[in-house]
Structure formats: C-alpha cells, structure tokens
Design a protein around this motif. Structure first.
Motif, PDB file in Angstrom:
ATOM      1  N   PRO A  86      47.031  77.150  33.780  1.00 48.13           N
ATOM      2  CA  PRO A  86      48.098  76.407  33.603  1.00 48.13           C
ATOM      3  C   PRO A  86      48.267  75.084  34.809  1.00 48.13           C
ATOM      4  O   PRO A  86      48.808  74.362  34.616  1.00 48.13           O
ATOM      5  N   ILE A  88      45.434  73.143  37.285  1.00 47.73           N
ATOM      6  CA  ILE A  88      44.732  71.756  37.278  1.00 47.73           C
ATOM      7  C   ILE A  88      43.628  71.671  36.362  1.00 47.73           C
ATOM      8  O   ILE A  88      43.401  70.667  35.812  1.00 47.73           O
ATOM      9  N   PRO A  90      44.192  71.413  32.691  1.00 48.68           N
ATOM     10  CA  PRO A  90      44.636  70.194  31.856  1.00 48.68           C
ATOM     11  C   PRO A  90      44.271  68.910  32.426  1.00 48.68           C
ATOM     12  O   PRO A  90      43.700  68.129  31.536  1.00 48.68           O
ATOM     13  N   ILE A  91      44.549  68.829  33.814  1.00 49.15           N
ATOM     14  CA  ILE A  91      44.444  67.651  34.208  1.00 49.15           C
ATOM     15  C   ILE A  91      42.941  67.104  34.436  1.00 49.15           C
ATOM     16  O   ILE A  91      42.503  65.887  34.151  1.00 49.15           O
ATOM     17  N   HIS A  93      40.672  68.305  32.331  1.00 51.31           N
ATOM     18  CA  HIS A  93      39.907  68.120  31.109  1.00 51.31           C
ATOM     19  C   HIS A  93      40.577  66.708  30.473  1.00 51.31           C
ATOM     20  O   HIS A  93      39.835  66.084  29.758  1.00 51.31           O
ATOM     21  N   ARG A  94      41.745  66.292  31.114  1.00 56.25           N
ATOM     22  CA  ARG A  94      42.289  65.040  30.671  1.00 56.25           C
ATOM     23  C   ARG A  94      41.300  63.697  31.058  1.00 56.25           C
ATOM     24  O   ARG A  94      41.014  63.033  30.344  1.00 56.25           O
TER      25      ARG A  94
ATOM     26  N   GLN B  44      53.794  67.566  35.314  1.00 60.92           N
ATOM     27  CA  GLN B  44      52.945  66.360  34.864  1.00 60.92           C
ATOM     28  C   GLN B  44      51.425  66.913  34.689  1.00 60.92           C
ATOM     29  O   GLN B  44      50.633  66.197  33.934  1.00 60.92           O
ATOM     30  N   ASN B  45      50.905  67.884  35.392  1.00 62.06           N
ATOM     31  CA  ASN B  45      49.522  68.324  35.025  1.00 62.06           C
ATOM     32  C   ASN B  45      49.237  68.808  33.647  1.00 62.06           C
ATOM     33  O   ASN B  45      48.095  68.248  33.312  1.00 62.06           O
ATOM     34  N   CYS B  46      50.141  69.318  32.835  1.00 63.77           N
ATOM     35  CA  CYS B  46      49.761  69.499  31.597  1.00 63.77           C
ATOM     36  C   CYS B  46      50.469  68.446  30.652  1.00 63.77           C
ATOM     37  O   CYS B  46      49.604  67.866  29.721  1.00 63.77           O
ATOM     38  N   GLY B  53      51.003  64.434  26.776  1.00 62.33           N
ATOM     39  CA  GLY B  53      50.389  65.801  26.676  1.00 62.33           C
ATOM     40  C   GLY B  53      48.918  65.797  26.560  1.00 62.33           C
ATOM     41  O   GLY B  53      48.397  65.012  27.351  1.00 62.33           O
ATOM     42  N   LEU B  54      48.241  66.511  25.955  1.00 60.88           N
ATOM     43  CA  LEU B  54      46.757  66.487  26.080  1.00 60.88           C
ATOM     44  C   LEU B  54      46.196  67.018  24.616  1.00 60.88           C
ATOM     45  O   LEU B  54      46.270  68.169  24.171  1.00 60.88           O
ATOM     46  N   LEU B  57      46.144  70.274  22.339  1.00 61.79           N
ATOM     47  CA  LEU B  57      46.182  71.551  23.202  1.00 61.79           C
ATOM     48  C   LEU B  57      47.843  71.534  23.622  1.00 61.79           C
ATOM     49  O   LEU B  57      48.298  72.682  23.733  1.00 61.79           O
ATOM     50  N   ILE B  58      48.131  70.646  24.288  1.00 63.08           N
ATOM     51  CA  ILE B  58      49.462  70.449  25.001  1.00 63.08           C
ATOM     52  C   ILE B  58      50.371  69.321  24.233  1.00 63.08           C
ATOM     53  O   ILE B  58      49.932  68.231  24.217  1.00 63.08           O
ATOM     54  N   PRO B  98      53.852  78.222  30.484  1.00 60.83           N
ATOM     55  CA  PRO B  98      54.244  79.341  31.382  1.00 60.83           C
ATOM     56  C   PRO B  98      55.770  79.067  31.788  1.00 60.83           C
ATOM     57  O   PRO B  98      55.961  78.041  32.048  1.00 60.83           O
TER      58      PRO B  98
END
Lengths: 218, 138
Positions: A86, A88, A90-91, A93-94, B44-46, B53-54, B57-58, B98
């Motif tokens: 949850p 690092i 996602p960032i 792979h962004r 923000q990371n996700c 979003g991503l 996935l997100i 989460p």
C-alpha cells in the motif's frame, strides 16, 4: 516566485536537452570491477571485468520461464514490489508506467518487476495486476520465484546503492529502479518514487540505445 | 434620528453577517489546508497528486456523483478501509484500501480536502458529522 520556479524548470529542461544532444555521452558502469591480465597472441592485454547480474530463472505473468538469456539482447529496468503493497509500490508503478509507454514498441527495452511476496503473488495474481495496470505484450514482465532467490538477485542489483544499506525495511523495499545494459552491467539507479528520477531514467535509456547504435559499448 | 438608528442597526447586522460568513470560510480553509497535508502523507501514493488513481488498480477520486451518494459512508471507508468491489466513474474496482490511522478530526479534514479538490465541490465535512457517521459504520 512562480515565475522564478518556471524559469528554473525551463533551465533544467535546457540542461537536460543539452545532455541528450551530445552524442558522445556515455553512462557510468557501476559495481565492483577488477583488472584481468591475459596473454593473447604473445601480447599481454589488461581487461576490466565489471560486476554483472548473475544467472536467474523466474516465471512471468503469462506462466512462461524467464532467464537471464531471455534478455541477452535487451536493455532492461528492474524493480522489486508486491501487489498488495500500500505504500510506495503504487507510486513506483505509476512512474514505471511512463517508462512502459515510452518504450513499449521498442523491442530491445524491457521492464522486469520482481515480486518479493511470491506466496500471495501467484502467476494468476500477477497477470491480473498486469491487466489492471493495462500492460500487454512482452515488454513488461512481472516475475515470480522463490523469495530467497529474489532477495539474492536483489543484492546483486543493488550493490550500487550500498550507501542506503541500513534503510528501514532494507534496500529491497526502497523503491529503486535499476538500469541494466545488454552485457548485464548496471548503468544507473533511480528513486522510483520520484517522477523527475523517472524522467532521467527515460533519458538514460535513450543514451544507452545511442551507445549501442554508435557501437561505443562493446 | 430614527433613520440614523436604523442605519447603524442595519450596518451592525451587515457586519455580523459578514463576519459569520468569513468565520465559516476560515473554518473551511483550515479544514482544507490541513486535509491537503494529510492527503499527501496518507492518500497520495495510491490515489495520485490529482486524485487520478492508477489505471484499473486504484480508483480515482474524481467521481463527484459517487462521493455525493456515499458521503455519509466516506468516514467509515477511511477509518476501516474498503474491501467490497466498488463502481467509480462507471468502472469496477476490486482491490482493497487499507484502514488509515487518523483521528476523527483528521478524517474530517481529509474528506473536506478530497470533496473540494479534483473537480469536486461539496463544501465542509466537519468533525461533528464525521463523529456521527463513525458511530453508524457497518
């Protein structure tokens, strides 16, 4: 203030472009090296042996076996992640997605993402993750294998970022992108959580492609 | 004389109304700017800098209709996480979010930020509302 920021960014772009244009630019070669003296045709020749990525064997998201030989003629970028991460991931792979978009139609550039949670990240889970990320074809592989094997390989990739060895969670969790050339030598490491580092990676891949095109790297 | 008193009274009421309004505005800004910092460190990371979003996935945070429909559930989603598949902008997302370790006032701040950024404009989501909503989490 805003104008000042814009002009700084503009300046950075200028500098970056200036670097790209110089055809003579080569990337450094990282890792330990040792001179090897050989005798060829009666002459003494001293050669440098560089740190290279060792043999490996993993399975990708399509269930196909991937070894170091699968990458014999490729420049590639490696990273370490897990699909349920949850923080690092996602960032990372962004950012990696921008590398993928840039090179997905370039056959000699690949991306390897190693899962460090193989118990959860089965081939099916990795395939679903790749699908959800919008990845098709064979330019970005999500690789699964025994945890110890992945960690051992990671050590070999991460020798060049040794200064952070005591970072929380260890280097494997530090979110690095590692650039590897066709001779399996490490040519760059980048903070995968930063868009600006990702832009540098894209520029460095182009520099490396130019090296091969100009036959400077043998 | 009468006219003068009325004028003074009117202007007094006017000032009161103005200061009330700006107090509300100040409260909103306080929530919003604290929420922005919390968003950076917790979301923000996700969900991305622009709530994009991503991929699949997100989910993005740009679906104003979703946020409006689920407004009273948002605090519970932030506090307890979210597992069920959800439909955002007409697309299904099956992952899970989460739980966040945030105090009720922080949840209110981050919800105010999200619901007034990325093209959303839903106004203040204050801590009293959040406390009521948290009491009814499923």
């Amino acid at each position: 203030m805003r104008l000042f920021n814009i002009s700084i960014i503009g300046l950075l772009f200028l500098v970056a472009c200036g670097n790209n244009k110089s055809a003579d630019k080569t990337l450094p070669i990282y890792g330990e090296r040792e001179p090897v003296t050989k005798t060829i045709d009666g002459k003494t020749v001293t050669d440098t042996v560089y740190h290279t990525i060792p043999e490996f064997k993993f399975v990708n998201q399509y269930g196909a076996e991937v070894t170091e030989k699968s990458l014999d003629n490729d420049i590639y970028v490696a990273d370490f992640f897990f699909t349920t991460c949850p923080s690092i991931c996602p960032i990372m792979h962004r950012n990696m997605l921008t590398v993928y978009q840039e090179f997905k139609n370039t056959p000699d550039v690949k991306i390897l993402s190693h899962t460090i949670d193989p118990n959860h990240d089965s081939v099916a889970v990795l395939k679903k993750y790749a699908d959800n990320l919008g990845i098709t074809g064979n330019s970005w592989w999500f690789l699964q294998g025994p945890k110890e094997t992945t960690y051992k390989l990671a050590e070999s990739y991460l020798v060049s970022v040794a200064e952070d060895k005591n970072a929380a969670g260890g280097l494997v969790h530090a979110g690095y992108f590692i650039l590897v050339d066709k001779q399996k030598r490490i040519r760059g490491t980048y903070d995968g959580t930063k868009p600006e580092d990702t832009q540098k990676l894209i520029a460095d891949i182009k520099t490396l492609q130019a090296e091969y095109k100009n036959n400077k790297t043998i | 004389m009468k006219f003068k008193i009325i004028a003074v009274l009117l202007s007094f009421i006017g000032i009161m109304a103005y200061s009330c309004q700006s107090e509300e505005k100040i409260e909103f800004m306080r929530y919003y700017s604290s929420g922005q910092e919390l968003y950076k460190s917790h979301c923000q990371n996700c969900h991305g800098q622009n709530g994009e979003g991503l991929a699949a996935l997100i989910p993005p945070l740009t679906d104003a209709a979703y946020l409006k429909q689920n407004r009273s559930q948002l605090a519970c989603y932030v506090k307890n996480g979210l597992k069920l598949p959800i439909l955002v902008n007409g697309k299904a997302y099956n992952g899970q979010m989460p739980p966040a370790t945030l105090a009720p006032v922080e949840i209110a701040q981050v919800l105010t930020y999200v619901q007034n950024s990325f093209g959303n404009k839903a106004g203040l989501h204050n801590v009293d509302q959040v406390n009521t909503e948290l009491g009814k989490c499923e």
